[in-house]
Design an enzyme around this catalytic site. Structure first.
Site, PDB file in Angstrom:
ATOM      1  N   ARG A 114      -1.162  -2.714 -18.968  1.00 43.17           N
ATOM      2  CA  ARG A 114      -2.483  -2.086 -18.984  1.00 43.17           C
ATOM      3  C   ARG A 114      -2.527  -1.017 -17.895  1.00 43.17           C
ATOM      4  O   ARG A 114      -2.287  -1.304 -16.721  1.00 43.17           O
ATOM      5  CB  ARG A 114      -3.521  -3.152 -18.685  1.00 43.17           C
ATOM      6  CG  ARG A 114      -4.868  -2.699 -19.015  1.00 43.17           C
ATOM      7  CD  ARG A 114      -5.848  -3.827 -18.957  1.00 43.17           C
ATOM      8  NE  ARG A 114      -6.929  -3.469 -19.816  1.00 43.17           N
ATOM      9  CZ  ARG A 114      -7.026  -3.853 -21.066  1.00 43.17           C
ATOM     10  NH1 ARG A 114      -6.139  -4.652 -21.591  1.00 43.17           N
ATOM     11  NH2 ARG A 114      -8.039  -3.466 -21.803  1.00 43.17           N
ATOM     12  N   THR A 156      -3.468   5.811 -22.234  1.00 44.80           N
ATOM     13  CA  THR A 156      -3.238   4.502 -21.634  1.00 44.80           C
ATOM     14  C   THR A 156      -1.808   4.122 -21.995  1.00 44.80           C
ATOM     15  O   THR A 156      -1.168   4.767 -22.831  1.00 44.80           O
ATOM     16  CB  THR A 156      -4.213   3.445 -22.177  1.00 44.80           C
ATOM     17  OG1 THR A 156      -4.136   3.457 -23.600  1.00 44.80           O
ATOM     18  CG2 THR A 156      -5.630   3.730 -21.737  1.00 44.80           C
ATOM     19  N   LYS A 179      -1.570   0.473 -25.516  1.00 43.32           N
ATOM     20  CA  LYS A 179      -1.997   0.364 -26.922  1.00 43.32           C
ATOM     21  C   LYS A 179      -0.755   0.510 -27.818  1.00 43.32           C
ATOM     22  O   LYS A 179       0.094  -0.376 -27.782  1.00 43.32           O
ATOM     23  CB  LYS A 179      -3.086   1.400 -27.197  1.00 43.32           C
ATOM     24  CG  LYS A 179      -4.334   1.154 -26.351  1.00 43.32           C
ATOM     25  CD  LYS A 179      -5.460   2.081 -26.699  1.00 43.32           C
ATOM     26  CE  LYS A 179      -6.714   1.749 -25.931  1.00 43.32           C
ATOM     27  NZ  LYS A 179      -6.913   2.543 -24.714  1.00 43.32           N
ATOM     28  N   TYR A 207       0.857  -1.191   0.000  1.00 44.59           N
ATOM     29  CA  TYR A 207       0.000   0.000   0.000  1.00 44.59           C
ATOM     30  C   TYR A 207       0.885   1.229   0.000  1.00 44.59           C
ATOM     31  O   TYR A 207       1.817   1.330   0.802  1.00 44.59           O
ATOM     32  CB  TYR A 207      -0.925   0.030   1.216  1.00 44.59           C
ATOM     33  CG  TYR A 207      -2.329  -0.352   0.814  1.00 44.59           C
ATOM     34  CD1 TYR A 207      -3.009   0.418  -0.121  1.00 44.59           C
ATOM     35  CD2 TYR A 207      -2.951  -1.477   1.322  1.00 44.59           C
ATOM     36  CE1 TYR A 207      -4.278   0.069  -0.541  1.00 44.59           C
ATOM     37  CE2 TYR A 207      -4.217  -1.836   0.911  1.00 44.59           C
ATOM     38  CZ  TYR A 207      -4.876  -1.055  -0.027  1.00 44.59           C
ATOM     39  OH  TYR A 207      -6.124  -1.399  -0.452  1.00 44.59           O
ATOM     40  N   ASP A 226      -6.850  13.228 -25.311  1.00 42.71           N
ATOM     41  CA  ASP A 226      -6.773  11.831 -24.888  1.00 42.71           C
ATOM     42  C   ASP A 226      -6.059  11.105 -26.022  1.00 42.71           C
ATOM     43  O   ASP A 226      -6.635  10.860 -27.085  1.00 42.71           O
ATOM     44  CB  ASP A 226      -8.194  11.292 -24.675  1.00 42.71           C
ATOM     45  CG  ASP A 226      -8.197   9.813 -24.293  1.00 42.71           C
ATOM     46  OD1 ASP A 226      -7.161   9.148 -24.493  1.00 42.71           O
ATOM     47  OD2 ASP A 226      -9.234   9.322 -23.818  1.00 42.71           O
ATOM     48  N   GLU A 273      -0.518   4.714  -0.655  1.00 42.58           N
ATOM     49  CA  GLU A 273      -1.364   5.884  -0.907  1.00 42.58           C
ATOM     50  C   GLU A 273      -0.551   7.149  -0.688  1.00 42.58           C
ATOM     51  O   GLU A 273       0.228   7.249   0.260  1.00 42.58           O
ATOM     52  CB  GLU A 273      -2.588   5.858   0.016  1.00 42.58           C
ATOM     53  CG  GLU A 273      -3.640   4.890  -0.513  1.00 42.58           C
ATOM     54  CD  GLU A 273      -4.687   4.531   0.511  1.00 42.58           C
ATOM     55  OE1 GLU A 273      -4.325   4.341   1.680  1.00 42.58           O
ATOM     56  OE2 GLU A 273      -5.854   4.437   0.137  1.00 42.58           O
TER      57      GLU A 273
HETATM   58  N1  DSN Z   1     -11.674  -0.014 -25.298  1.00 39.59           N
HETATM   59  C1  DSN Z   1     -10.603   0.828 -25.781  1.00 39.59           C
HETATM   60  C2  DSN Z   1     -10.450   0.715 -27.247  1.00 39.59           C
HETATM   61  O1  DSN Z   1     -10.566  -0.388 -27.708  1.00 39.59           O
HETATM   62  O2  DSN Z   1     -10.211   1.693 -27.929  1.00 39.59           O
HETATM   63  C3  DSN Z   1     -10.767   2.187 -25.339  1.00 39.59           C
HETATM   64  O3  DSN Z   1     -10.979   2.182 -23.960  1.00 39.59           O
END
Ligand code: DSN
Length: 424
Positions: free
Chosen positions: A231, A222, A225, A50, A196, A52
């Site tokens: 993730r 994120t 990707k 933990y 984003d 925080e």
């Molecule tokens: N679900 C993601 C995507 O496939 O683009 C976005 O959160």
């Protein structure tokens, strides 16, 4: 005690899923194969801790090493994205976006976001998402003819709506985002600007897509990707809050306070370690070559679809993804997705602009090149894959053709193995 002994059911299913990923042709543009180095951070006892708070300002003891890991992750994120401030704690992209809204707005405040069917994300104001329920959203879409965002239209809507925040983003939009143009509109209406970049983070980090800074106040992404890490989520921002220069907290402090204690409790330290590894990997020359190949592969795919007579939304792609319109075939997109699953090709069905069908069974299919490029596919293989997809769509229900395609997929993947050095 080994997992195979403790819980053979879960062990078996994980093993099968790993094999499915190795044996599958992943064209879902938001999925990728994280490196074994990044993956190795996540199955560690770091998950027990933990912590925080933030480095050297925690609410729990025993954070000596966690502090160092998070500091390295933050510093690398700042360097990679040329950002003044980074928060590496968001558990996901959705939570990163939620934290930004919490930091900058009050409930009910106005946000101008992109319409879901034009390429937006649920957290960009969908009515079924917290964003659409808690904030007052208006939307811009794409031009009906070009299927591209028209900044003149965005400006008109922004002047009329007077949002406090404008979002420039993409989840299924295949064209270059004009951060500078959006910045001009945000300045004109006195709104914060948030990008984003979850989908295009790898392209941005390597200079293959224009950079959101200095035009945006805040950038969310994120890390799994095109960035090919674990993730998770990440927020990057400027330090000064240009609309609140005399406030108690600057912009970076507002973002940090919104993530913790505003939104989340303990950070996922095992994932933060993996993010640090991912940022380091993304600074290497090979990563730049990888991003360049992603772009070349996506272009080849879009071109091949067009050659095969399939409409690509907006006529092509500038990034790693594309959406194709399969409505002329008169076959449900869900059925096509399911049939592709059966031959080991993974895609996801997606709305097209002005879609008349439901979002559960829309008129489009979204595809992208990041995962197959990690497998070292080049343009030739990407074109071959497109031809297999089109063959399946044109012969839907034909078992012999389906079997033939399945064999072709297997043959192709055998030449491009993945995770050979991944031990589990
Ligand atoms: N679900 C993601 C995507 O496939 O683009 C976005 O959160």
């Amino acid at each position: 005690m080994k997992l195979s002994k403790t819980d053979p059911k879960i062990y078996g299913l994980i093993k099968k899923e790993i094999q499915r990923q190795k044996d599958g042709l992943v064209l879902i543009p938001s999925e990728n194969y994280a490196s074994p180095a990044a993956l190795s951070c996540m199955g560690t006892p770091l998950s027990n801790k933990y912590s925080e708070g933030y480095p050297y300002k925690r609410y729990y003891g025993g954070n000596e090493f966690i502090d160092q890991i998070e500091t390295i992750a933050r510093d690398r994120a700042k360097k990679l994205f040329k950002a003044q401030h980074a928060n590496v704690q968001p558990h996901s992209g959705s939570q990163a976006n939620a934290a930004v809204y919490l930091a900058l707005l009050n409930y009910g405040d106005k946000i101008l976001g992109i319409d879901l069917s034009a390429g937006g994300h649920l957290t960009h104001g969908s009515k079924v998402n917290f964003s659409g329920k808690l904030y007052n959203f208006s939307y811009y879409g794409v031009d009906p003819k070009t299927e591209k965002v028209d900044l003149k239209e965005v400006e008109k809507i922004a002047l009329r709506f007077k949002p406090k925040l404008i979002i420039v983003s993409t989840t299924s939009y295949s064209r270059t985002l004009d951060f500078k143009g959006f910045g001009r509109i945000a300045d004109k209406v006195g709104a914060y600007l948030m990008a984003d970049i979850a989908h295009i983070a790898g392209l941005v980090a390597t200079g293959f897509h224009p950079h959101p800074f200095p035009y945006c106040d805040v950038v969310t992404t994120t890390t799994h990707k095109t960035l090919r890490g674990p993730r998770g989520g990440l927020i990057l921002c400027k330090i000064k809050d240009r609309f609140d220069l005399k406030g108690k907290y600057n912009l970076a402090e507002k973002i940090d306070r919104a993530v913790f204690p505003g939104m989340q409790g303990g950070p996922l330290d095992h994932v933060i370690a993996a993010k640090a590894v991912c940022f380091l990997e993304a600074m290497k020359p090979d990563f730049k070559k990888y991003q360049k190949q992603i772009l070349m592969n996506a272009k080849a795919m879009a071109d091949e679809f067009k050659k095969q007579g399939i409409k690509v939304i907006s006529g092509g792609t500038d990034n790693h993804l594309m959406v194709i319109d399969i409505s002329p075939f008169g076959i449900d997109s869900k059925r096509i997705q399911d049939e592709l699953d059966k031959v080991g090709i993974y895609v996801n069905r997606n709305a097209i602009p002005f879609d008349k069908r439901s979002s559960y069974n829309p008129s489009g299919i979204r595809l992208g090149s990041p995962a197959v490029t990690t497998r070292k596919f080049k343009e030739k293989e990407c074109r071959e894959v497109v031809r297999l997809i089109v063959k399946l769509v044109k012969n839907i229900g034909n078992a012999a053709v389906k079997n033939q395609i399945k064999k072709e997929v297997k043959k192709l993947l055998k030449k491009f193995p993945i995770y050979e050095d991944f031990q589990w």
